[in-house]
Design a protein around this motif. Structure first.
Motif, PDB file in Angstrom:
ATOM      1  N   TYR A 170      -6.618   0.407  -1.082  1.00  0.00           N
ATOM      2  CA  TYR A 170      -5.792   1.386  -0.387  1.00  0.00           C
ATOM      3  C   TYR A 170      -6.687   2.308   0.452  1.00  0.00           C
ATOM      4  O   TYR A 170      -7.743   2.747   0.001  1.00  0.00           O
ATOM      5  N   PRO A 171      -6.277   2.660   1.660  1.00  0.00           N
ATOM      6  CA  PRO A 171      -7.062   3.614   2.443  1.00  0.00           C
ATOM      7  C   PRO A 171      -7.030   4.986   1.805  1.00  0.00           C
ATOM      8  O   PRO A 171      -6.066   5.355   1.149  1.00  0.00           O
ATOM      9  N   ASP A 209     -11.866  -3.871  -9.436  1.00  0.00           N
ATOM     10  CA  ASP A 209     -10.846  -4.907  -9.340  1.00  0.00           C
ATOM     11  C   ASP A 209      -9.429  -4.380  -9.506  1.00  0.00           C
ATOM     12  O   ASP A 209      -8.506  -5.169  -9.620  1.00  0.00           O
ATOM     13  N   PHE A 210      -9.220  -3.033  -9.554  1.00  0.00           N
ATOM     14  CA  PHE A 210      -7.844  -2.576  -9.713  1.00  0.00           C
ATOM     15  C   PHE A 210      -7.118  -2.708  -8.380  1.00  0.00           C
ATOM     16  O   PHE A 210      -7.722  -2.597  -7.317  1.00  0.00           O
ATOM     17  N   PRO A 211      -5.770  -2.976  -8.421  1.00  0.00           N
ATOM     18  CA  PRO A 211      -5.037  -3.304  -7.197  1.00  0.00           C
ATOM     19  C   PRO A 211      -5.069  -2.209  -6.153  1.00  0.00           C
ATOM     20  O   PRO A 211      -4.845  -2.466  -4.983  1.00  0.00           O
ATOM     21  N   VAL A 270      -4.214   5.591 -10.738  1.00  0.00           N
ATOM     22  CA  VAL A 270      -5.600   5.673 -10.277  1.00  0.00           C
ATOM     23  C   VAL A 270      -5.655   5.514  -8.759  1.00  0.00           C
ATOM     24  O   VAL A 270      -6.385   6.219  -8.061  1.00  0.00           O
ATOM     25  N   ALA A 271      -4.862   4.580  -8.235  1.00  0.00           N
ATOM     26  CA  ALA A 271      -4.813   4.399  -6.781  1.00  0.00           C
ATOM     27  C   ALA A 271      -4.296   5.651  -6.086  1.00  0.00           C
ATOM     28  O   ALA A 271      -4.678   5.944  -4.951  1.00  0.00           O
ATOM     29  N   ALA A 272      -3.433   6.398  -6.765  1.00  0.00           N
ATOM     30  CA  ALA A 272      -2.897   7.640  -6.208  1.00  0.00           C
ATOM     31  C   ALA A 272      -3.838   8.819  -6.421  1.00  0.00           C
ATOM     32  O   ALA A 272      -3.522   9.936  -6.013  1.00  0.00           O
ATOM     33  N   GLY A 273      -4.953   8.594  -7.075  1.00  0.00           N
ATOM     34  CA  GLY A 273      -5.907   9.665  -7.300  1.00  0.00           C
ATOM     35  C   GLY A 273      -5.619  10.517  -8.512  1.00  0.00           C
ATOM     36  O   GLY A 273      -6.230  11.575  -8.675  1.00  0.00           O
ATOM     37  N   ASP A 274      -4.705  10.083  -9.372  1.00  0.00           N
ATOM     38  CA  ASP A 274      -4.330  10.876 -10.554  1.00  0.00           C
ATOM     39  C   ASP A 274      -4.876  10.194 -11.805  1.00  0.00           C
ATOM     40  O   ASP A 274      -4.131   9.641 -12.617  1.00  0.00           O
ATOM     41  N   ARG A 330       0.814  -1.213   0.000  1.00  0.00           N
ATOM     42  CA  ARG A 330       0.000   0.000   0.000  1.00  0.00           C
ATOM     43  C   ARG A 330       0.851   1.269   0.000  1.00  0.00           C
ATOM     44  O   ARG A 330       0.415   2.302   0.508  1.00  0.00           O
ATOM     45  N   ASP A 331       2.039   1.186  -0.546  1.00  0.00           N
ATOM     46  CA  ASP A 331       2.887   2.373  -0.696  1.00  0.00           C
ATOM     47  C   ASP A 331       2.638   2.934  -2.101  1.00  0.00           C
ATOM     48  O   ASP A 331       3.317   2.583  -3.069  1.00  0.00           O
TER      49      ASP A 331
END
Length: 346
Positions: free
Chosen positions: A247-248, A241-243, A195-199, A164-165
């Motif tokens: 993530y919080p 389903d994206f990894p 996407v996980a980083a919000g970008d 989760r980094d």
């Protein structure tokens, strides 16, 4: 302590300081790289002669090797090349090599150290005219090390995602796409991490860059997985389903006000206050404004449709959309000049 640098170029350093370019000569540097790049047991004398002096007979080639070893000892000090049972290898007590440290780090599964040691392709920019067999060997070694480097980056990226980094995952995936721009796995990994980083915007942009590169280099279709994921982003629907889905929210990288929760209020458009006009001028000004707005609408509507399209063609089409906004010049009465400035801002 001497260090032979072969990743990102070729040179010899003493105590982290580069030696003068004239010491040793270019052919001697190639000889050192050839010995260091082979197995730990070294390289046979006959094989080395075939690489460095391919056009010489055995007697002249052996004499040239003796002269080269003498020149290395005179230039760099103690004998660097040892011979055991007909096998030549470098003396590890006197010289180190970045390739050795790179491969040793991978053997102990220390990928972070390995990617730090890897400063560029093997013997990048180094060439000796007439040594075709040496060039072929260097090319094979270069590709082998590049693949090991790419595998290390992929391992670091997947490990960062599992931990989760988000920031580290984006960094490692981005470095992998620079090494393997045609790899759909690397492209999809970077898009998911972004996407996980919000970008999401950068994720969509990388999809377009990857698709353009694949078409230019391979002339074939883009990976279906990349197309499907990119088209979901165009619809603003993040797949479950994206990894990065687990993530919080607190782990997401802040990207400015557009990443806050809830709707974002856009700044109000500037209000253009027209100057008082004589009544007889109003119909003419209104006609010009209406005509200009219709012209802008004809330009922007196709552009908006192309940006919001969710079909596969939105990603794979070869047709580029270009919008040019020209300055508006008012040639009528002076008091109608506000229409030009208002249209330009619009």
């Amino acid at each position: 302590m001497l260090c032979l640098k072969t990743l990102g170029g070729l040179g010899v350093q003493r105590d982290a300081r580069a030696l003068p370019s004239s010491l040793p000569r270019r052919q001697l540097l190639g000889l050192l790289a050839l010995i260091a790049g082979h197995d730990p047991l070294g390289i046979s004398r006959d094989k080395l002669l075939a690489y460095i002096w391919p056009e010489s007979d055995a007697r002249h080639a052996r004499n040239s090797l003796k002269q080269a070893l003498y020149a290395l000892r005179r230039s760099l000090g103690n004998p660097l090349v040892l011979c055991d049972g007909g096998m030549l290898h470098l003396n590890p007590g006197l010289i180190d090599c970045d390739v050795w440290r790179f491969e040793a780090a991978l053997e102990r599964e220390d990928e972070a150290t390995a990617v730090e040691v890897y400063r560029g392709p093997f013997l990048d920019g180094f060439y000796i005219a007439g040594l075709d067999e040496f060039e072929r060997w260097a090319g094979r070694k270069r590709e082998q090390l590049r693949r090991l480097y790419a595998d290390a980056l992929r391992t670091l990226a997947e490990r960062a995602g599992a931990g989760r980094d988000v920031a580290a995952a984006v960094t490692w995936w981005r470095r992998l796409t620079a090494v393997e721009p045609l790899c759909s796995t690397a492209a999809l990994g970077l898009m998911r991490a972004l996407v996980a980083a919000g970008d999401t915007t950068s994720a969509r942009e990388h999809a377009r860059i990857h698709a353009a590169y694949v078409r230019a280099e391979l002339g074939g279709p883009v990976s279906e997985a990349v197309v499907v994921f990119a088209n979901r982003l165009l619809k603003q629907t993040i797949p479950r389903d994206f990894p990065g889905a687990e993530y919080p929210r607190a782990a997401l990288i802040p990207r400015g006000p557009d990443r806050r929760s809830g709707p974002v209020a856009l700044p109000a458009a500037p209000v253009v206050t027209p100057r008082p006009r004589p009544p007889r001028r109003v119909p003419k000004a209104a006609w010009w404004a209406t005509a200009a707005l219709w012209a802008i609408g004809l330009i922007l509507v196709p552009f908006r449709r192309s940006m919001e399209g969710s079909s596969e063609a939105a990603l794979t089409s070869d047709t580029a959309v270009t919008v040019a906004v020209m300055p508006f010049s008012m040639t009528g009465a002076h008091e109608n000049g506000d229409i030009a400035s208002g249209l330009e801002e619009l």
